[in-house]
Design an enzyme around this catalytic site. Structure first.
Site, short mmCIF file in Angstrom:
data_model
loop_
_atom_site.label_atom_id
_atom_site.label_comp_id
_atom_site.label_asym_id
_atom_site.label_seq_id
_atom_site.Cartn_x
_atom_site.Cartn_y
_atom_site.Cartn_z
N GLY B 156 30.43 50.13 38.79
CA GLY B 156 32.01 50.07 39.09
C GLY B 156 32.72 50.01 38.08
O GLY B 156 31.98 50.23 36.92
N ILE B 158 33.78 47.46 36.31
CA ILE B 158 33.24 46.48 35.47
C ILE B 158 31.81 46.72 34.81
O ILE B 158 31.78 46.65 33.57
CB ILE B 158 33.05 45.02 36.25
CG1 ILE B 158 34.42 44.46 36.57
CG2 ILE B 158 32.16 43.96 35.30
CD1 ILE B 158 34.49 43.13 37.29
N ARG B 178 24.60 52.35 44.58
CA ARG B 178 24.08 52.76 45.80
C ARG B 178 24.25 54.30 45.59
O ARG B 178 23.62 54.97 46.35
CB ARG B 178 25.28 52.33 46.76
CG ARG B 178 25.10 51.02 47.66
CD ARG B 178 26.02 50.62 48.45
NE ARG B 178 27.53 50.56 47.62
CZ ARG B 178 28.56 50.33 48.20
NH1 ARG B 178 28.83 50.14 49.39
NH2 ARG B 178 29.63 50.42 47.19
N ILE B 233 27.15 38.10 35.94
CA ILE B 233 28.47 37.88 35.93
C ILE B 233 29.13 38.42 37.21
O ILE B 233 30.49 38.53 37.43
CB ILE B 233 29.24 38.63 34.65
CG1 ILE B 233 28.89 40.13 34.57
CG2 ILE B 233 28.81 38.09 33.35
CD1 ILE B 233 29.49 40.79 35.52
N ARG B 235 28.22 37.62 41.25
CA ARG B 235 28.24 36.63 42.16
C ARG B 235 26.98 35.91 42.33
O ARG B 235 26.07 36.29 42.21
CB ARG B 235 28.62 36.96 43.46
CG ARG B 235 30.09 37.47 43.91
CD ARG B 235 30.97 36.19 43.77
NE ARG B 235 32.48 36.64 43.80
CZ ARG B 235 33.32 36.74 42.76
NH1 ARG B 235 33.02 36.49 41.48
NH2 ARG B 235 34.59 37.03 43.19
N ASP B 259 27.14 33.50 34.56
CA ASP B 259 28.11 33.00 34.39
C ASP B 259 28.73 32.48 36.13
O ASP B 259 29.51 31.53 36.33
CB ASP B 259 29.27 33.94 34.33
CG ASP B 259 30.93 33.35 34.14
OD1 ASP B 259 31.05 32.20 33.84
OD2 ASP B 259 31.67 33.96 34.90
N GLU B 264 28.90 26.73 43.58
CA GLU B 264 29.79 26.53 42.52
C GLU B 264 30.80 25.42 42.97
O GLU B 264 31.23 25.27 44.34
CB GLU B 264 30.45 27.78 42.44
CG GLU B 264 29.65 28.76 41.45
CD GLU B 264 30.41 30.18 41.01
OE1 GLU B 264 31.43 30.32 41.18
OE2 GLU B 264 29.54 30.92 40.79
N HIS B 282 31.67 30.18 35.90
CA HIS B 282 32.07 31.29 36.31
C HIS B 282 33.64 31.21 35.72
O HIS B 282 34.62 31.14 36.61
CB HIS B 282 32.39 30.93 37.88
CG HIS B 282 32.74 31.93 38.82
ND1 HIS B 282 32.65 32.31 40.13
CD2 HIS B 282 33.24 33.07 38.36
CE1 HIS B 282 33.12 33.30 40.50
NE2 HIS B 282 33.48 33.87 39.51
#
Lengths: 315, 315
Positions: B156, B158, B178, B233, B235, B259, B264, B282
């Protein structure tokens, strides 16, 4: 691989296994001066035969050492810097000198970029915060790189490699260099003072010479923004370390990332206590891949020399 | 700046000063649910009036909360992820949802790159080595990035920002997604298994969804090279953390830079003891500049909503 060349190479100082192994593979006789007990006697007996020396910039080659080898024709040095080699005197004597440029550009530029990230994003503190189980509230906000001014002092091959990385991180690149570089698009800043004023991250990538000694001094540090960081992957000698310590203590600049020091190895410094300072042990080129490439380039230069071919990377 | 809009926004959870400050600047009435003692009573009395909610992905918005607000028309969330918001249910109810994409791409990609550098070049150890005065011999050689394979899972915005930085560092980029992205030149790898096999650095940049839960599991970790590093980075939920710990313990992979975590804040983990692991709280988007840009984007979405203009970043 072919048989080793029938040739003698005198190795100065302690050198790595990678480097020594490659020299032994390529040349029939390797003398390691550091491992010879009576060096004077050895040089008296063999000095007149030695035409090739392999050294490194951290070991160097003094005028005295050059004088001890009357037949010397080549000094092949491991490393891109050559401030510890008396190149002028060697050239007077007609001795060729080679270094290992370019093969280490990527790793050195990576180190500059890594230190830039680490100081801006407080990586050392963030990692400690998590690993010590202190992550119960939010970690303090840090600083973005994107849109920040990356001021590079010294736009040689390493400076360019840093600029490429910083540009990819969305930074604005400006630079100062003795002369403007026509083949790069980055904004040229005519004076170091002005570069220091404008930079959010001032990255040093210039060679160590008589002229660059303490080029970053109290005056230049004073010009920097209180929010700015100094990154040094060049040589310790280009920074007046005492002035840097004062500047950091007084919060005249925000922090520093240093791979090089005035005295190396650096085992004692007020810098060690500073949270906003990230320090690495002059290891910018210290990867397996790059050190092997550097050792190969030293050997190639020596092979070309013994085969009477043009040297690969003469100074 | 103009007067605040005559409008009411209900803020969920504890939010930062930056975010709250900006909301208060823009809107005449701000309720902070977290600071209201009797929440049930408040919702019974005011729930029917509330048409706009501001939240963040770490606070989220459940089906129950949506049901408590019968007139709700917009959920404006701070953050790019929205796994904690019941978006499907909101959409069923005709409620619009916005997030804050793109403004954080640079900082998140910087964090991915910084963690990549830090694990490859053993930055934490190197800094400790110098600062503890241990630099008497040479620091062990580390790993180059240049010419290494950077495998990105999730191409994507990022993912692309990471690819740009990794490419500037001389890495070879491959990716799995995907669907193949026609507008990028990087080599598409049809399966995650194959990506894991080929990558020297496997970087996770995919969203957290039902399908991506534990997408990095023991099977995928087994496919990775013993010299490879995992960087997350995205989830915490996309990695089976227990399997990762096992894989690191058994030296099936070389290290990790994380991260994000399954739980969390993460205050206890076998990862804390591992030298070859770099951990950050995070905080990928956690810079002053980016958090402000994110807060501004939440407010812009709400302003557009109240002005009956098309939303800036609707989901």
């Amino acid at each position: 691989m072919a048989n080793p060349l029938e040739a003698t190479v005198l190795v100065l100082g302690e050198q790595s296994e990678i480097f020594l192994g490659l020299l032994k593979k390529h040349f029939s006789t390797i003398y390691q001066l550091a491992h010879i007990e009576n060096k004077e006697e050895f040089l008296k007996d063999n000095g007149a035969e030695i035409i090739a020396v392999a050294t490194s910039n951290n070991v160097g080659m003094s005028k005295e050492m050059i004088d001890a080898l009357p037949k010397l024709q080549i000094i092949a040095s491991f490393g891109v810097g050559y401030d510890s080699i008396d190149v002028d005197y060697a050239k007077q004597r007609g001795i060729q000198v080679t270094n290992t440029p370019n093969v280490l550009n990527d790793c050195v530029a990576d180190t500059a970029m890594m230190l830039t990230y680490a100081v801006a994003r407080q990586l050392i503190q963030a990692n400690t915060y998590v690993k010590k189980g202190q992550w119960t509230s939010s970690f303090p906000l840090t600083t973005s790189l994107s849109k920040k001014v990356c001021g590079i002092l010294g736009m040689g091959n390493i400076g360019e490699a840093i600029a490429k990385r910083a540009e990819a991180a969305g930074m604005e690149i400006i630079y100062h260099n003795r002369t403007q570089k026509n083949h790069v698009d980055y904004q040229y800043i005519a004076t170091l003072e002005e570069l220091a004023k404008q930079a959010d991250f001032l990255i040093l990538a210039l060679p160590s010479t008589g002229e660059t000694q303490h080029i970053i001094n109290a005056n230049i540090l004073d010009k920097m923004k209180p929010s700015a960081y100094l990154i040094n992957i060049a040589r310790g000698s280009v920074v007046d370390e005492k002035a840097l310590v004062e500047s950091l203590k007084n919060r005249q600049i925000a922090g520093a990332g240093l791979d090089v020091f005035e005295t190396e190895p650096c085992t004692e410094s007020p810098l060690f206590e500073m949270e906003n300072v990230v320090l690495t042990p002059h290891y910018a080129s210290g990867t397996h891949e790059t050190r092997l490439a550097m050792a190969e380039l030293v050997c190639e230069n020596l092979i070309h020399f013994f085969n009477k071919e043009p040297l690969v990377t003469p100074l």
